[in-house]
Design a protein around this motif. Structure first.
Motif, PDB file in Angstrom:
ATOM      1  N   ILE A 178       0.998   0.922  -0.964  1.00  0.00           N
ATOM      2  CA  ILE A 178       0.899   2.210  -0.274  1.00  0.00           C
ATOM      3  C   ILE A 178       2.006   3.175  -0.708  1.00  0.00           C
ATOM      4  CG2 ILE A 178      -0.188   1.124   1.724  1.00  0.00           C
ATOM      5  CD1 ILE A 178       2.416   1.534   3.270  1.00  0.00           C
ATOM      6  N   SER A 179       3.066   2.655  -1.339  1.00  0.00           N
ATOM      7  CA  SER A 179       4.167   3.517  -1.779  1.00  0.00           C
ATOM      8  C   SER A 179       4.141   3.790  -3.277  1.00  0.00           C
ATOM      9  CB  SER A 179       5.512   2.894  -1.397  1.00  0.00           C
ATOM     10  OG  SER A 179       5.695   1.638  -2.024  1.00  0.00           O
ATOM     11  N   SER A 180       3.156   3.228  -3.981  1.00  0.00           N
ATOM     12  CA  SER A 180       3.065   3.461  -5.418  1.00  0.00           C
ATOM     13  C   SER A 180       2.628   4.891  -5.708  1.00  0.00           C
ATOM     14  CB  SER A 180       2.072   2.488  -6.053  1.00  0.00           C
ATOM     15  OG  SER A 180       1.899   2.781  -7.427  1.00  0.00           O
ATOM     16  N   GLY A 185      -5.873  -0.055  -8.259  1.00  0.00           N
ATOM     17  CA  GLY A 185      -7.242  -0.509  -8.059  1.00  0.00           C
ATOM     18  C   GLY A 185      -7.496  -1.156  -6.716  1.00  0.00           C
ATOM     19  N   GLY A 186      -6.437  -1.526  -5.999  1.00  0.00           N
ATOM     20  CA  GLY A 186      -6.613  -2.141  -4.695  1.00  0.00           C
ATOM     21  C   GLY A 186      -5.465  -3.060  -4.354  1.00  0.00           C
ATOM     22  N   VAL A 187      -5.540  -3.642  -3.151  1.00  0.00           N
ATOM     23  CA  VAL A 187      -4.519  -4.590  -2.697  1.00  0.00           C
ATOM     24  C   VAL A 187      -5.187  -5.679  -1.871  1.00  0.00           C
ATOM     25  CG1 VAL A 187      -3.965  -3.176  -0.664  1.00  0.00           C
ATOM     26  CG2 VAL A 187      -2.315  -4.875  -1.482  1.00  0.00           C
ATOM     27  N   MET A 188      -4.800  -6.936  -2.144  1.00  0.00           N
ATOM     28  CA  MET A 188      -5.307  -8.096  -1.414  1.00  0.00           C
ATOM     29  C   MET A 188      -4.233  -8.565  -0.436  1.00  0.00           C
ATOM     30  SD  MET A 188      -7.030 -10.395  -4.410  1.00  0.00           S
ATOM     31  CE  MET A 188      -5.400 -10.751  -5.108  1.00  0.00           C
ATOM     32  N   CYS A 189      -4.543  -8.545   0.838  1.00  0.00           N
ATOM     33  CA  CYS A 189      -3.595  -8.934   1.881  1.00  0.00           C
ATOM     34  C   CYS A 189      -4.065 -10.237   2.508  1.00  0.00           C
ATOM     35  CB  CYS A 189      -3.509  -7.843   2.940  1.00  0.00           C
ATOM     36  SG  CYS A 189      -3.038  -6.225   2.291  1.00  0.00           S
ATOM     37  N   LEU A 190      -3.305 -11.309   2.292  1.00  0.00           N
ATOM     38  CA  LEU A 190      -3.695 -12.629   2.773  1.00  0.00           C
ATOM     39  C   LEU A 190      -2.665 -13.141   3.775  1.00  0.00           C
ATOM     40  CD1 LEU A 190      -4.668 -14.186  -0.697  1.00  0.00           C
ATOM     41  CD2 LEU A 190      -6.079 -12.783   0.840  1.00  0.00           C
ATOM     42  N   GLU A 218      -6.677   6.166  -0.041  1.00  0.00           N
ATOM     43  CA  GLU A 218      -7.836   5.943  -0.905  1.00  0.00           C
ATOM     44  C   GLU A 218      -7.866   4.523  -1.457  1.00  0.00           C
ATOM     45  OE1 GLU A 218      -7.610   8.861  -3.963  1.00  0.00           O
ATOM     46  OE2 GLU A 218      -7.436  10.558  -2.574  1.00  0.00           O
ATOM     47  N   LEU A 219      -6.841   3.744  -1.184  1.00  0.00           N
ATOM     48  CA  LEU A 219      -6.702   2.403  -1.750  1.00  0.00           C
ATOM     49  C   LEU A 219      -7.691   1.420  -1.128  1.00  0.00           C
ATOM     50  CD1 LEU A 219      -4.568   0.979  -3.708  1.00  0.00           C
ATOM     51  CD2 LEU A 219      -3.461   0.212  -1.596  1.00  0.00           C
ATOM     52  N   LYS A 246      -6.079   3.987  11.191  1.00  0.00           N
ATOM     53  CA  LYS A 246      -5.479   5.171  11.797  1.00  0.00           C
ATOM     54  C   LYS A 246      -4.645   5.950  10.792  1.00  0.00           C
ATOM     55  CE  LYS A 246      -5.382   3.241  16.473  1.00  0.00           C
ATOM     56  NZ  LYS A 246      -4.521   2.804  17.601  1.00  0.00           N
ATOM     57  N   MET A 247      -4.260   5.287   9.700  1.00  0.00           N
ATOM     58  CA  MET A 247      -3.522   5.958   8.623  1.00  0.00           C
ATOM     59  C   MET A 247      -4.473   6.644   7.643  1.00  0.00           C
ATOM     60  SD  MET A 247      -0.748   2.899   8.037  1.00  0.00           S
ATOM     61  CE  MET A 247      -0.374   3.341   6.339  1.00  0.00           C
ATOM     62  N   GLY A 248      -5.780   6.540   7.897  1.00  0.00           N
ATOM     63  CA  GLY A 248      -6.764   7.210   7.059  1.00  0.00           C
ATOM     64  C   GLY A 248      -7.432   6.338   6.027  1.00  0.00           C
ATOM     65  N   PHE A 249      -7.117   5.036   6.009  1.00  0.00           N
ATOM     66  CA  PHE A 249      -7.746   4.136   5.041  1.00  0.00           C
ATOM     67  C   PHE A 249      -9.223   3.962   5.403  1.00  0.00           C
ATOM     68  CE2 PHE A 249      -3.418   3.406   4.124  1.00  0.00           C
ATOM     69  CZ  PHE A 249      -3.315   2.739   2.920  1.00  0.00           C
ATOM     70  N   ARG A 250     -10.075   4.121   4.404  1.00  0.00           N
ATOM     71  CA  ARG A 250     -11.520   4.054   4.636  1.00  0.00           C
ATOM     72  C   ARG A 250     -12.159   2.793   4.067  1.00  0.00           C
ATOM     73  NH1 ARG A 250     -10.433   9.280   2.776  1.00  0.00           N
ATOM     74  NH2 ARG A 250     -11.137   8.686   0.689  1.00  0.00           N
ATOM     75  N   ASP A 251     -11.574   2.255   2.996  1.00  0.00           N
ATOM     76  CA  ASP A 251     -12.179   1.128   2.299  1.00  0.00           C
ATOM     77  C   ASP A 251     -11.373  -0.141   2.591  1.00  0.00           C
ATOM     78  OD1 ASP A 251     -13.509  -0.602   0.659  1.00  0.00           O
ATOM     79  OD2 ASP A 251     -13.124   0.486  -1.214  1.00  0.00           O
TER      80      ASP A 251
END
Length: 283
Positions: A178-180, A185-190, A218-219, A246-251
């Motif tokens: 989120i700070s890049s 292309g995306g981020v995987m959170c496990l 948009e990430l 709430k931060m606006g992330f849609r995907d």
């Protein structure tokens, strides 16, 4: 991490249990020539591992392990999904050895310091942490940003670079994503959480994270979490995803795995491979 009304357990016993799970997870590593003892030895020496993809290198995944581990913890996942991900190389860094407060200040590999590590009851989970090692987190995030730059210097497009991580690795990979300044292309959170979430502020009708870049919403996000996680509460994952919205992330895709504690399941690995295949198709 501070938990109210939770039974505190010495960190060494928690780590012994995690080590037993890790041992089972790494079994295939030792029996497979393609990813065996040589890579393990390199990771233990502090070298960032790189597992090249099949075919030409057109995409990269930077994956961070959890507390007290090394880059080798990502190898079983890589081994099982790489044949479905042509042209994708994996970068598996190891966290430095730092004093960890929860371990009586003794050195252990960690992406940031933690005050406490308690056994979490899924039926009575503690609140998300509010006292965090922000300086340590930012230092690790800077290291991930440097790894991203190395991939860019190789000619990999930013939208063909995905970050990911497990537990502490999830925390850092999400903050780094989120700070890049690049549109990744995306981020995987496990099995992790959104750190510094107590510092979100209203901005233009949405909440904004103190490390959030304007394009971060948009990430694409994959989130996987076991509903019986006894280290990082499942509710932390749910709450983190709610705050991302709430931060606006849609995907954002959230996957909850029944009867799964603090590790990955075969189904989760399959879901990760499917999600990555959509984000990083062969070119």
């Amino acid at each position: 991490m501070r938990a109210s009304q939770q039974q505190q357990t010495p960190l060494r016993w928690v780590l012994y249990g995690l080590a037993a799970l890790v041992t089972l997870w790494l079994y295939s590593l030792w029996s497979t020539p393609a990813m065996g003892r040589e890579l393990h030895a390199l990771a233990e020496s502090g070298v960032d591992l790189e597992v090249l993809g099949i075919g030409r290198h057109s995409a990269s995944v930077i994956f961070l392990h959890g507390l007290s581990g090394s880059g080798t913890l990502g190898l079983p996942l890589v081994e099982r999904v790489r044949e479905d991900l042509l042209q994708v190389s994996w970068i598996l860094p190891s966290a430095p050895a730092v004093p960890v407060t929860a371990n009586d200040g003794e050195l252990m590999s960690a992406w940031f310091d933690i005050d406490e590590l308690n056994i979490v009851s899924p039926n009575d989970p503690p609140p998300m942490p509010t006292r965090e090692d922000e300086a340590g987190m930012r230092k690790s995030v800077a290291r991930v940003h440097a790894l991203i730059q190395k991939e860019l210097d190789k000619g990999i497009d930013a939208n063909r670079i995905v970050l990911g991580g497990f537990s502490q690795g999830c925390v850092i990979s999400l903050l780094a994503a989120i700070s890049s300044k690049e549109k990744l292309g995306g981020v995987m959170c496990l099995s992790g959480w959104l750190a510094m979430s107590d510092k979100l502020e209203k901005h233009g009708g949405k909440l904004r994270h103190p490390m959030q870049e304007p394009h971060a919403h948009e990430l694409p996000v994959f989130w996987g979490h076991g509903d019986l996680d006894n280290v990082v509460a499942h509710s932390w994952g749910e709450e983190s995803v709610g705050k991302l919205h709430k931060m606006g992330f849609r995907d954002v895709e959230f996957y909850s795995y029944p009867a799964l504690e603090h590790y990955m399941s075969v189904q989760e690995e399959k879901d990760v491979a499917t999600w990555l295949s959509k984000r990083l198709p062969p070119t």
